[in-house]
Design a protein around this motif. Structure first.
Motif, PDB file in Angstrom:
ATOM      1  N   ARG A  65      25.643  36.975  28.909  1.00  0.00           N
ATOM      2  CA  ARG A  65      25.486  37.934  27.670  1.00  0.00           C
ATOM      3  C   ARG A  65      26.261  38.976  27.616  1.00  0.00           C
ATOM      4  NH1 ARG A  65      20.333  37.103  25.738  1.00  0.00           N
ATOM      5  NH2 ARG A  65      18.837  35.614  26.584  1.00  0.00           N
ATOM      6  N   GLY A  66      26.042  39.916  26.532  1.00  0.00           N
ATOM      7  CA  GLY A  66      27.220  41.213  26.359  1.00  0.00           C
ATOM      8  C   GLY A  66      27.384  41.864  27.593  1.00  0.00           C
ATOM      9  N   PRO A  67      26.556  42.275  28.385  1.00  0.00           N
ATOM     10  CA  PRO A  67      26.880  43.330  29.617  1.00  0.00           C
ATOM     11  C   PRO A  67      27.892  42.551  30.529  1.00  0.00           C
ATOM     12  CG  PRO A  67      24.468  43.650  29.086  1.00  0.00           C
ATOM     13  CD  PRO A  67      24.979  42.301  28.086  1.00  0.00           C
ATOM     14  N   LYS A  68      27.666  41.438  30.698  1.00  0.00           N
ATOM     15  CA  LYS A  68      28.524  40.830  31.573  1.00  0.00           C
ATOM     16  C   LYS A  68      29.992  40.431  31.037  1.00  0.00           C
ATOM     17  CE  LYS A  68      28.032  37.610  35.592  1.00  0.00           C
ATOM     18  NZ  LYS A  68      27.421  36.528  36.144  1.00  0.00           N
ATOM     19  N   LYS A  69      29.885  40.307  29.685  1.00  0.00           N
ATOM     20  CA  LYS A  69      31.265  40.303  29.107  1.00  0.00           C
ATOM     21  C   LYS A  69      31.943  41.400  29.360  1.00  0.00           C
ATOM     22  CE  LYS A  69      29.861  36.675  25.417  1.00  0.00           C
ATOM     23  NZ  LYS A  69      29.969  36.806  23.920  1.00  0.00           N
ATOM     24  N   ASN A  70      31.235  42.783  28.930  1.00  0.00           N
ATOM     25  CA  ASN A  70      31.954  44.075  29.011  1.00  0.00           C
ATOM     26  C   ASN A  70      32.322  44.246  30.380  1.00  0.00           C
ATOM     27  OD1 ASN A  70      30.947  43.933  26.310  1.00  0.00           O
ATOM     28  ND2 ASN A  70      29.148  45.302  26.877  1.00  0.00           N
ATOM     29  N   GLY A  71      31.648  43.898  31.306  1.00  0.00           N
ATOM     30  CA  GLY A  71      32.038  44.246  32.801  1.00  0.00           C
ATOM     31  C   GLY A  71      33.444  43.413  33.051  1.00  0.00           C
ATOM     32  N   MET A  72      33.563  42.285  32.582  1.00  0.00           N
ATOM     33  CA  MET A  72      34.931  41.595  32.753  1.00  0.00           C
ATOM     34  C   MET A  72      35.939  42.190  32.090  1.00  0.00           C
ATOM     35  SD  MET A  72      36.554  39.155  34.064  1.00  0.00           S
ATOM     36  CE  MET A  72      35.274  38.701  35.151  1.00  0.00           C
ATOM     37  N   ILE A  73      35.606  42.498  30.997  1.00  0.00           N
ATOM     38  CA  ILE A  73      36.722  43.186  30.045  1.00  0.00           C
ATOM     39  C   ILE A  73      37.216  44.427  30.820  1.00  0.00           C
ATOM     40  CG2 ILE A  73      37.359  44.413  28.046  1.00  0.00           C
ATOM     41  CD1 ILE A  73      35.525  42.174  26.603  1.00  0.00           C
ATOM     42  N   LYS A  74      36.104  45.224  31.434  1.00  0.00           N
ATOM     43  CA  LYS A  74      36.288  46.427  32.264  1.00  0.00           C
ATOM     44  C   LYS A  74      37.273  46.288  33.179  1.00  0.00           C
ATOM     45  CE  LYS A  74      32.910  49.079  33.122  1.00  0.00           C
ATOM     46  NZ  LYS A  74      31.687  49.569  33.794  1.00  0.00           N
ATOM     47  N   GLN A  75      37.030  45.212  33.907  1.00  0.00           N
ATOM     48  CA  GLN A  75      37.623  45.005  35.144  1.00  0.00           C
ATOM     49  C   GLN A  75      39.303  44.343  34.969  1.00  0.00           C
ATOM     50  OE1 GLN A  75      35.174  42.174  37.537  1.00  0.00           O
ATOM     51  NE2 GLN A  75      36.436  42.389  39.443  1.00  0.00           N
ATOM     52  N   PHE A  76      39.412  43.546  33.923  1.00  0.00           N
ATOM     53  CA  PHE A  76      40.820  43.159  33.425  1.00  0.00           C
ATOM     54  C   PHE A  76      41.477  44.399  33.059  1.00  0.00           C
ATOM     55  CE2 PHE A  76      39.482  38.984  31.492  1.00  0.00           C
ATOM     56  CZ  PHE A  76      39.724  38.432  32.627  1.00  0.00           C
ATOM     57  N   LEU A  77      41.063  45.460  32.656  1.00  0.00           N
ATOM     58  CA  LEU A  77      41.823  46.601  32.176  1.00  0.00           C
ATOM     59  C   LEU A  77      41.882  47.830  33.317  1.00  0.00           C
ATOM     60  CD1 LEU A  77      40.150  47.747  28.676  1.00  0.00           C
ATOM     61  CD2 LEU A  77      42.401  46.566  29.231  1.00  0.00           C
ATOM     62  N   ARG A  78      40.919  47.728  34.188  1.00  0.00           N
ATOM     63  CA  ARG A  78      40.861  48.689  35.137  1.00  0.00           C
ATOM     64  C   ARG A  78      41.542  48.087  36.478  1.00  0.00           C
ATOM     65  NH1 ARG A  78      35.120  50.230  37.223  1.00  0.00           N
ATOM     66  NH2 ARG A  78      35.299  48.264  37.940  1.00  0.00           N
ATOM     67  N   ASP A  79      41.290  46.893  36.658  1.00  0.00           N
ATOM     68  CA  ASP A  79      41.811  46.381  38.121  1.00  0.00           C
ATOM     69  C   ASP A  79      42.947  45.572  38.140  1.00  0.00           C
ATOM     70  OD1 ASP A  79      39.453  47.533  39.072  1.00  0.00           O
ATOM     71  OD2 ASP A  79      38.303  45.644  39.042  1.00  0.00           O
ATOM     72  N   VAL A  80      43.564  45.064  36.991  1.00  0.00           N
ATOM     73  CA  VAL A  80      44.611  44.369  37.106  1.00  0.00           C
ATOM     74  C   VAL A  80      45.984  45.240  37.084  1.00  0.00           C
ATOM     75  CG1 VAL A  80      46.278  42.867  35.579  1.00  0.00           C
ATOM     76  CG2 VAL A  80      43.809  42.673  35.197  1.00  0.00           C
ATOM     77  N   ASP A  81      46.843  44.803  38.228  1.00  0.00           N
ATOM     78  CA  ASP A  81      48.175  45.613  38.348  1.00  0.00           C
ATOM     79  C   ASP A  81      49.296  45.379  37.408  1.00  0.00           C
ATOM     80  OD1 ASP A  81      49.984  46.907  39.265  1.00  0.00           O
ATOM     81  OD2 ASP A  81      50.498  45.686  41.071  1.00  0.00           O
ATOM     82  N   TRP A  82      49.259  45.658  36.145  1.00  0.00           N
ATOM     83  CA  TRP A  82      50.087  45.688  35.108  1.00  0.00           C
ATOM     84  C   TRP A  82      51.470  45.894  35.468  1.00  0.00           C
ATOM     85  CZ3 TRP A  82      48.419  41.778  32.118  1.00  0.00           C
ATOM     86  CH2 TRP A  82      47.013  41.812  31.652  1.00  0.00           C
ATOM     87  N   GLY A  83      51.661  47.155  36.063  1.00  0.00           N
ATOM     88  CA  GLY A  83      52.788  47.453  36.293  1.00  0.00           C
ATOM     89  C   GLY A  83      53.451  48.283  35.224  1.00  0.00           C
ATOM     90  N   GLU A  84      54.915  48.565  34.995  1.00  0.00           N
ATOM     91  CA  GLU A  84      55.451  49.095  33.896  1.00  0.00           C
ATOM     92  C   GLU A  84      55.609  48.011  32.813  1.00  0.00           C
ATOM     93  OE1 GLU A  84      56.792  52.228  33.661  1.00  0.00           O
ATOM     94  OE2 GLU A  84      56.123  52.768  35.734  1.00  0.00           O
ATOM     95  N   VAL A  85      54.818  48.243  31.783  1.00  0.00           N
ATOM     96  CA  VAL A  85      54.894  47.552  30.578  1.00  0.00           C
ATOM     97  C   VAL A  85      55.283  48.099  29.176  1.00  0.00           C
ATOM     98  CG1 VAL A  85      53.250  45.934  29.351  1.00  0.00           C
ATOM     99  CG2 VAL A  85      53.009  45.886  31.694  1.00  0.00           C
ATOM    100  N   ASP A  86      55.986  47.335  28.404  1.00  0.00           N
ATOM    101  CA  ASP A  86      56.339  47.812  26.987  1.00  0.00           C
ATOM    102  C   ASP A  86      55.134  47.544  26.077  1.00  0.00           C
ATOM    103  OD1 ASP A  86      59.128  49.281  27.456  1.00  0.00           O
ATOM    104  OD2 ASP A  86      59.454  47.181  28.190  1.00  0.00           O
ATOM    105  N   TYR A  87      54.755  46.398  26.012  1.00  0.00           N
ATOM    106  CA  TYR A  87      53.771  46.132  25.264  1.00  0.00           C
ATOM    107  C   TYR A  87      52.685  45.245  26.035  1.00  0.00           C
ATOM    108  CZ  TYR A  87      57.336  46.791  21.463  1.00  0.00           C
ATOM    109  OH  TYR A  87      58.257  47.363  20.780  1.00  0.00           O
ATOM    110  N   LEU A  88      51.583  45.527  25.835  1.00  0.00           N
ATOM    111  CA  LEU A  88      50.331  44.872  26.096  1.00  0.00           C
ATOM    112  C   LEU A  88      49.376  44.398  24.979  1.00  0.00           C
ATOM    113  CD1 LEU A  88      47.925  44.129  28.105  1.00  0.00           C
ATOM    114  CD2 LEU A  88      47.176  46.245  27.757  1.00  0.00           C
ATOM    115  N   ILE A  89      49.629  42.959  24.568  1.00  0.00           N
ATOM    116  CA  ILE A  89      48.890  42.451  23.531  1.00  0.00           C
ATOM    117  C   ILE A  89      47.568  41.883  24.248  1.00  0.00           C
ATOM    118  CG2 ILE A  89      49.208  40.551  21.791  1.00  0.00           C
ATOM    119  CD1 ILE A  89      51.358  42.653  21.818  1.00  0.00           C
TER     120      ILE A  89
END
Length: 312
Positions: free
Chosen positions: A144-168
């Motif tokens: 359901r929605g809340p669990k999807k939202n939690g996963m998207i939050k985790q992707f944005l907050r917890d992934v070590d993207w490093g120095e990036v020019d473009y995030l698609i």
């Protein structure tokens, strides 16, 4: 916070009041309205993404118009410049096709002290998808929605993207949970804009107009529109056939009516589908094809004509 399966979500008017809330240890907090305060994750994400220069959403109100294919090839095209660092985030939680298209099926996410490490296609092209967290590509994500939202939050907050020019950011079709979540969580970090994908026929354009209104309502700048599957160029005789006829003028007419830039038109090519199935970049497999040239023109164009624009 552990969410019940039928949790209405902390931002809902029914938070703490619905039958699903009975017995939840957070019921009183939600009912009091305290849970509606700004999510602290917004500031955490803003700080995390200070190293990301540009954030671009790929949207469409319609499914099957080629959003994921375009997101993947846009990422490949941008990463063809070795001086650029590119990241591709798949927030299509229930239908993650990016691992297959990028040739990364079976890869896994590793965790380090600085967060989740994305999976790399090239030295300068990183990818993150829920597909990397599933035991099999055939596993269904029934959330359901809340669990999807939690996963998207985790992707944005917890992934070590490093120095990036473009995030698609590749999104699912529609204007629902995933779209609202990505807009909310990136509200602090800022979104450069959205690229909207359509096909020529009116049944697609009708839903794309809804997506355009969504962008305007939530104040996402629209970089422009891509008309995908725009005719078929015969590889032998070079004549163009309209497989999906633009009965109401296609994306060109819609963009004129709504005063939006048409970034380009990408013709149908069966080799695009084959490249996606094989996890290869169509742009390097068939670089001289009309579709590959159209992709490169979309990325590289610096024209100042009213109906053209650039992703740079």
């Amino acid at each position: 916070m552990q969410l019940a399966p039928d949790c209405p979500g902390t931002s809902s008017d029914q938070a703490g009041k619905s039958s699903a809330c009975q017995g939840c240890p957070n019921q009183n907090i939600c009912a009091s309205g305290a849970a509606k305060a700004p999510d602290p994750a917004i500031e955490e994400i803003r700080q995390k993404l200070t190293t990301v220069k540009h954030k671009i959403l790929v949207l469409s109100g319609k499914g099957g118009v080629g959003k994921s294919t375009f997101s993947a090839h846009l990422s490949h095209a941008l990463a063809s410049d070795d001086s650029k660092e590119v990241a591709l985030l798949d927030v299509d939680i229930c239908g993650p096709s990016i691992p297959k298209i990028m040739g990364l099926e079976g890869e896994q996410v590793h965790q380090s002290g600085s967060g989740w490490s994305p999976v790399y296609v090239e030295d300068n092209l990183a990818v993150m998808s829920i597909g990397f967290l599933l035991s099999s590509p055939d596993d269904a994500v029934i959330w359901r929605g809340p669990k999807k939202n939690g996963m998207i939050k985790q992707f944005l907050r917890d992934v070590d993207w490093g120095e990036v020019d473009y995030l698609i950011v590749d999104t699912p079709p529609g204007t629902s949970d995933e779209h609202l979540s990505i807009v909310q969580y990136l509200s602090g970090a800022g979104i450069d804009g959205a690229v909207i994908i359509t096909t020529p026929q009116e049944v697609s354009l009708q839903d794309v107009r809804k997506e355009i209104r969504f962008c305007k309502k939530v104040k996402i700048p629209i970089i422009g529109v891509i008309e995908n599957m725009s005719g078929f160029v015969c590889p032998k005789c070079k004549n163009t056939s309209q497989i999906f006829p633009p009965t109401t003028g296609g994306a060109q007419r819609m963009c004129e009516e709504l005063n939006l830039p048409l970034l380009g038109s990408v013709p149908l090519d069966p080799r695009i589908g084959r490249s996606c199935d094989e996890g290869k970049s169509f742009l390097t497999e068939v670089p001289d094809s009309p579709a590959a040239v159209a992709y490169q023109n979309i990325v590289q164009s610096k024209s100042s004509k009213p109906q053209q624009a650039s992703l740079y």
